[in-house]
Design a protein around this motif. Structure first.
Motif, PDB file in Angstrom:
ATOM      1  N   GLU A  31     -38.315  29.132  23.600  1.00 57.00           N
ATOM      2  CA  GLU A  31     -37.917  27.922  22.654  1.00 57.00           C
ATOM      3  C   GLU A  31     -36.908  29.017  22.058  1.00 57.00           C
ATOM      4  O   GLU A  31     -36.423  28.870  20.922  1.00 57.00           O
ATOM      5  N   ASP A  32     -36.993  30.235  21.576  1.00 55.39           N
ATOM      6  CA  ASP A  32     -35.594  30.784  20.741  1.00 55.39           C
ATOM      7  C   ASP A  32     -34.523  30.619  21.905  1.00 55.39           C
ATOM      8  O   ASP A  32     -33.395  30.336  21.171  1.00 55.39           O
ATOM      9  N   TYR A  33     -34.172  30.754  23.150  1.00 57.75           N
ATOM     10  CA  TYR A  33     -33.133  31.659  23.500  1.00 57.75           C
ATOM     11  C   TYR A  33     -32.613  29.374  23.991  1.00 57.75           C
ATOM     12  O   TYR A  33     -32.202  29.511  23.329  1.00 57.75           O
ATOM     13  N   ALA A  34     -33.747  28.884  23.604  1.00 59.17           N
ATOM     14  CA  ALA A  34     -32.690  26.893  23.759  1.00 59.17           C
ATOM     15  C   ALA A  34     -32.188  26.693  22.457  1.00 59.17           C
ATOM     16  O   ALA A  34     -31.285  26.076  22.037  1.00 59.17           O
ATOM     17  N   GLY A  39     -24.318  27.576  22.824  1.00 59.17           N
ATOM     18  CA  GLY A  39     -23.948  27.099  24.692  1.00 59.17           C
ATOM     19  C   GLY A  39     -22.559  26.781  24.872  1.00 59.17           C
ATOM     20  O   GLY A  39     -21.851  27.465  24.409  1.00 59.17           O
ATOM     21  N   TYR A  40     -21.773  26.253  25.574  1.00 60.57           N
ATOM     22  CA  TYR A  40     -20.200  26.144  26.317  1.00 60.57           C
ATOM     23  C   TYR A  40     -19.558  25.217  25.904  1.00 60.57           C
ATOM     24  O   TYR A  40     -20.493  24.011  26.057  1.00 60.57           O
ATOM     25  N   PRO A  41     -18.457  25.279  24.743  1.00 56.66           N
ATOM     26  CA  PRO A  41     -17.060  24.603  24.793  1.00 56.66           C
ATOM     27  C   PRO A  41     -17.356  23.202  26.280  1.00 56.66           C
ATOM     28  O   PRO A  41     -17.031  23.666  27.216  1.00 56.66           O
ATOM     29  N   ASP A  42     -17.258  22.606  25.213  1.00 58.45           N
ATOM     30  CA  ASP A  42     -17.241  21.095  26.768  1.00 58.45           C
ATOM     31  C   ASP A  42     -16.284  20.903  27.863  1.00 58.45           C
ATOM     32  O   ASP A  42     -15.887  20.300  28.707  1.00 58.45           O
ATOM     33  N   ALA A  43     -14.926  21.161  26.287  1.00 54.48           N
ATOM     34  CA  ALA A  43     -13.367  22.025  27.599  1.00 54.48           C
ATOM     35  C   ALA A  43     -13.657  22.621  27.840  1.00 54.48           C
ATOM     36  O   ALA A  43     -13.133  22.384  29.358  1.00 54.48           O
ATOM     37  N   MET A  44     -13.949  23.692  28.261  1.00 55.16           N
ATOM     38  CA  MET A  44     -14.231  24.730  28.555  1.00 55.16           C
ATOM     39  C   MET A  44     -15.038  24.395  30.353  1.00 55.16           C
ATOM     40  O   MET A  44     -14.694  24.428  31.393  1.00 55.16           O
ATOM     41  N   LEU A  45     -16.462  23.607  29.931  1.00 56.97           N
ATOM     42  CA  LEU A  45     -16.906  23.405  31.281  1.00 56.97           C
ATOM     43  C   LEU A  45     -15.877  22.666  32.371  1.00 56.97           C
ATOM     44  O   LEU A  45     -16.135  22.372  33.177  1.00 56.97           O
ATOM     45  N   ASP A  46     -15.307  21.375  31.817  1.00 53.39           N
ATOM     46  CA  ASP A  46     -14.434  20.580  32.227  1.00 53.39           C
ATOM     47  C   ASP A  46     -12.920  21.189  33.462  1.00 53.39           C
ATOM     48  O   ASP A  46     -13.035  20.596  33.827  1.00 53.39           O
ATOM     49  N   GLU A  47     -12.844  22.043  32.222  1.00 48.76           N
ATOM     50  CA  GLU A  47     -11.724  23.322  32.974  1.00 48.76           C
ATOM     51  C   GLU A  47     -12.516  24.173  34.222  1.00 48.76           C
ATOM     52  O   GLU A  47     -11.759  24.466  35.317  1.00 48.76           O
ATOM     53  N   ILE A  48     -13.615  23.954  33.792  1.00 43.59           N
ATOM     54  CA  ILE A  48     -13.400  24.966  35.158  1.00 43.59           C
ATOM     55  C   ILE A  48     -14.294  24.186  36.257  1.00 43.59           C
ATOM     56  O   ILE A  48     -13.971  24.920  37.411  1.00 43.59           O
ATOM     57  N   VAL A  49     -14.432  22.651  35.819  1.00 44.86           N
ATOM     58  CA  VAL A  49     -14.397  21.576  36.996  1.00 44.86           C
ATOM     59  C   VAL A  49     -13.494  21.688  37.599  1.00 44.86           C
ATOM     60  O   VAL A  49     -13.486  21.537  38.561  1.00 44.86           O
ATOM     61  N   GLY A  50     -12.310  21.437  36.791  1.00 45.66           N
ATOM     62  CA  GLY A  50     -10.809  21.444  37.200  1.00 45.66           C
ATOM     63  C   GLY A  50     -10.612  22.446  37.932  1.00 45.66           C
ATOM     64  O   GLY A  50     -10.066  22.535  39.449  1.00 45.66           O
ATOM     65  N   GLY A  68     -31.244  25.954  30.771  1.00 45.09           N
ATOM     66  CA  GLY A  68     -30.441  24.995  30.000  1.00 45.09           C
ATOM     67  C   GLY A  68     -29.028  25.168  29.580  1.00 45.09           C
ATOM     68  O   GLY A  68     -28.635  24.073  29.745  1.00 45.09           O
ATOM     69  N   GLN A  69     -29.119  26.186  29.604  1.00 44.37           N
ATOM     70  CA  GLN A  69     -27.048  25.978  28.490  1.00 44.37           C
ATOM     71  C   GLN A  69     -25.699  25.697  29.486  1.00 44.37           C
ATOM     72  O   GLN A  69     -24.919  24.806  28.973  1.00 44.37           O
ATOM     73  N   VAL A  70     -26.034  25.851  31.570  1.00 41.55           N
ATOM     74  CA  VAL A  70     -25.138  24.947  31.346  1.00 41.55           C
ATOM     75  C   VAL A  70     -25.669  23.858  31.843  1.00 41.55           C
ATOM     76  O   VAL A  70     -25.314  23.092  32.266  1.00 41.55           O
ATOM     77  N   ASP A  89     -41.256  30.524  31.800  1.00 41.89           N
ATOM     78  CA  ASP A  89     -40.937  30.271  30.534  1.00 41.89           C
ATOM     79  C   ASP A  89     -39.915  29.417  29.894  1.00 41.89           C
ATOM     80  O   ASP A  89     -39.764  27.956  29.931  1.00 41.89           O
ATOM     81  N   MET A  90     -38.746  30.000  30.998  1.00 39.23           N
ATOM     82  CA  MET A  90     -37.137  29.382  30.656  1.00 39.23           C
ATOM     83  C   MET A  90     -37.366  28.028  31.120  1.00 39.23           C
ATOM     84  O   MET A  90     -37.266  27.196  31.122  1.00 39.23           O
ATOM     85  N   ILE A  91     -37.836  28.044  32.827  1.00 41.78           N
ATOM     86  CA  ILE A  91     -38.283  26.833  33.783  1.00 41.78           C
ATOM     87  C   ILE A  91     -38.610  25.634  32.403  1.00 41.78           C
ATOM     88  O   ILE A  91     -38.110  24.778  32.574  1.00 41.78           O
ATOM     89  N   LYS A  92     -40.291  26.171  32.462  1.00 43.29           N
ATOM     90  CA  LYS A  92     -41.000  25.697  31.700  1.00 43.29           C
ATOM     91  C   LYS A  92     -39.454  24.573  30.081  1.00 43.29           C
ATOM     92  O   LYS A  92     -39.842  23.368  29.739  1.00 43.29           O
ATOM     93  N   VAL A  93     -39.243  25.543  29.543  1.00 43.08           N
ATOM     94  CA  VAL A  93     -38.755  25.171  28.242  1.00 43.08           C
ATOM     95  C   VAL A  93     -36.926  24.224  28.499  1.00 43.08           C
ATOM     96  O   VAL A  93     -36.338  23.165  28.133  1.00 43.08           O
ATOM     97  N   GLY A  94     -36.914  24.634  29.714  1.00 45.36           N
ATOM     98  CA  GLY A  94     -35.801  24.194  30.248  1.00 45.36           C
ATOM     99  C   GLY A  94     -35.516  21.956  31.270  1.00 45.36           C
ATOM    100  O   GLY A  94     -35.565  21.438  30.208  1.00 45.36           O
ATOM    101  N   ALA A  95     -36.536  21.952  31.455  1.00 44.56           N
ATOM    102  CA  ALA A  95     -36.525  21.186  32.093  1.00 44.56           C
ATOM    103  C   ALA A  95     -37.603  19.746  30.426  1.00 44.56           C
ATOM    104  O   ALA A  95     -36.661  19.013  30.627  1.00 44.56           O
ATOM    105  N   ALA A  96     -37.964  20.517  29.563  1.00 42.06           N
ATOM    106  CA  ALA A  96     -38.016  19.935  28.766  1.00 42.06           C
ATOM    107  C   ALA A  96     -37.125  19.566  27.688  1.00 42.06           C
ATOM    108  O   ALA A  96     -36.741  18.172  26.935  1.00 42.06           O
ATOM    109  N   GLU A  97     -36.742  20.133  27.403  1.00 39.64           N
ATOM    110  CA  GLU A  97     -34.315  20.513  27.249  1.00 39.64           C
ATOM    111  C   GLU A  97     -33.946  19.036  28.043  1.00 39.64           C
ATOM    112  O   GLU A  97     -33.455  18.188  26.979  1.00 39.64           O
ATOM    113  N   ALA A  98     -34.157  18.731  29.237  1.00 44.08           N
ATOM    114  CA  ALA A  98     -33.156  18.071  29.921  1.00 44.08           C
ATOM    115  C   ALA A  98     -34.039  16.818  29.449  1.00 44.08           C
ATOM    116  O   ALA A  98     -33.542  16.060  30.104  1.00 44.08           O
ATOM    117  N   ALA A  99     -35.208  16.642  29.876  1.00 44.30           N
ATOM    118  CA  ALA A  99     -35.609  14.871  29.771  1.00 44.30           C
ATOM    119  C   ALA A  99     -35.252  14.929  27.989  1.00 44.30           C
ATOM    120  O   ALA A  99     -34.975  13.879  27.613  1.00 44.30           O
TER     121      ALA A  99
END
Length: 287
Positions: A31-34, A39-50, A68-70, A89-99
């Motif tokens: 929970e604290d981690y989430a 997180g990562y800037p959207d522009a950075m993620l778009d740049e990585i994909v490119g 799920g930060q990425v 614990d990371m998987i459980k919290v991440g799945a809830a964040e994704a939902a």
């Protein structure tokens, strides 16, 4: 000879080839981690994909995914996202964040080193703020097979800028954690326990050794945290999770708040946060 792109003004940290961290290092910290991990800037993620040349039509695998930060933002960029972490614990919290975010992700609890994937299945593999905790050579070798032609392995992260002084308040935090551990030793190790004489190498140099062509970029973002955000971020660190601090963690928090307010009475904590990514494409024919 192929080399990683040079950035002479930014020294690259080196890490042991085979670190030895406890497999439940972040137990109870999901929970604290989430909530408080950057997180990562959207522009950075778009740049990585490119830079990776990804189409988004294939499968993205996020190794050591945390909460799920990425994986979560990338789920809007890829048809299929698979998030893997060895801590339940990371998987459980991440799945809830994704939902909550309204995205579909396949979540799996496993270590990166024991994962079984059909060769050629993946378009992109990401590892964020965690590659130094893995058997990097083993993961790099597995990734070469898992990736389809043209696919890429991406190592990314955020944190302190190598070679730059710490913000004054971060020095306060680290001193408080050190003082607490001296009087309240954690029940289990919270840092790498690998032999001190083990060879160390940067992420980029290791990937070059393993037959990848590597492009690297780093940049800095100025930001400011509130007092509560600083405290929350401290709880998300492996050496100062609530579990690592023990049953009297509330006493630690009270002391840390007092120390931080003595340094910054306005409750505002500025910093320059470094971001980086390295996009690694397997070189055809490399061993």
């Amino acid at each position: 000879m192929t080399t990683a792109d040079a950035e002479p003004t930014r020294p690259r940290p080196e890490f042991p080839l085979r670190p030895e961290f406890a497999p439940d290092l972040f137990a109870g910290a999901g929970e604290d981690y989430a909530r408080y991990r950057d997180g990562y800037p959207d522009a950075m993620l778009d740049e990585i994909v490119g830079v990776a040349g990804a189409t988004g039509d294939g499968v993205l695998l996020d190794l050591a995914c945390g909460t799920g930060q990425v994986a979560i933002p990338m789920a809007r960029r890829f048809r299929t996202v698979w998030a893997v972490d060895q801590e339940p614990d990371m998987i459980k919290v991440g799945a809830a964040e994704a939902a909550r975010a309204g995205v579909e992700i396949r979540w799996t609890c496993s270590s990166a080193e024991r994962l079984s994937i059909t060769d050629g299945d993946l378009e992109l593999i990401t590892v964020a703020n965690a590659f130094h905790r893995l058997d990097r050579r083993a993961v790099a070798r597995s990734a070469r097979g898992w990736l389809r032609p043209g696919g890429a392995l991406v190592i990314m992260g955020s944190g302190r800028i190598p070679g730059e002084p710490l913000p004054d308040w971060e020095s306060v935090v680290r001193t408080a954690i050190r003082d607490w551990h001296q009087s309240n030793p954690p029940a289990t190790p919270t840092s790498d326990q690998s032999p001190p004489d083990q060879r160390k190498v940067s992420h980029e140099d290791l990937l070059v050794e393993e037959g990848y062509r590597v492009s690297h970029r780093s940049f800095v973002v100025a930001r400011e945290r509130t007092l509560d955000e600083v405290i929350g971020h401290v709880y998300s660190r492996s050496n100062s999770t609530r579990r690592a601090l023990g049953p009297n963690a509330a006493d630690f928090e009270a002391d840390l708040r007092q120390r931080l307010l003595a340094r910054h009475p306005d409750g505002r904590y500025p910093e320059d946060l470094g971001y980086f990514y390295s996009v690694a494409h397997p070189i055809t024919g490399a061993a």
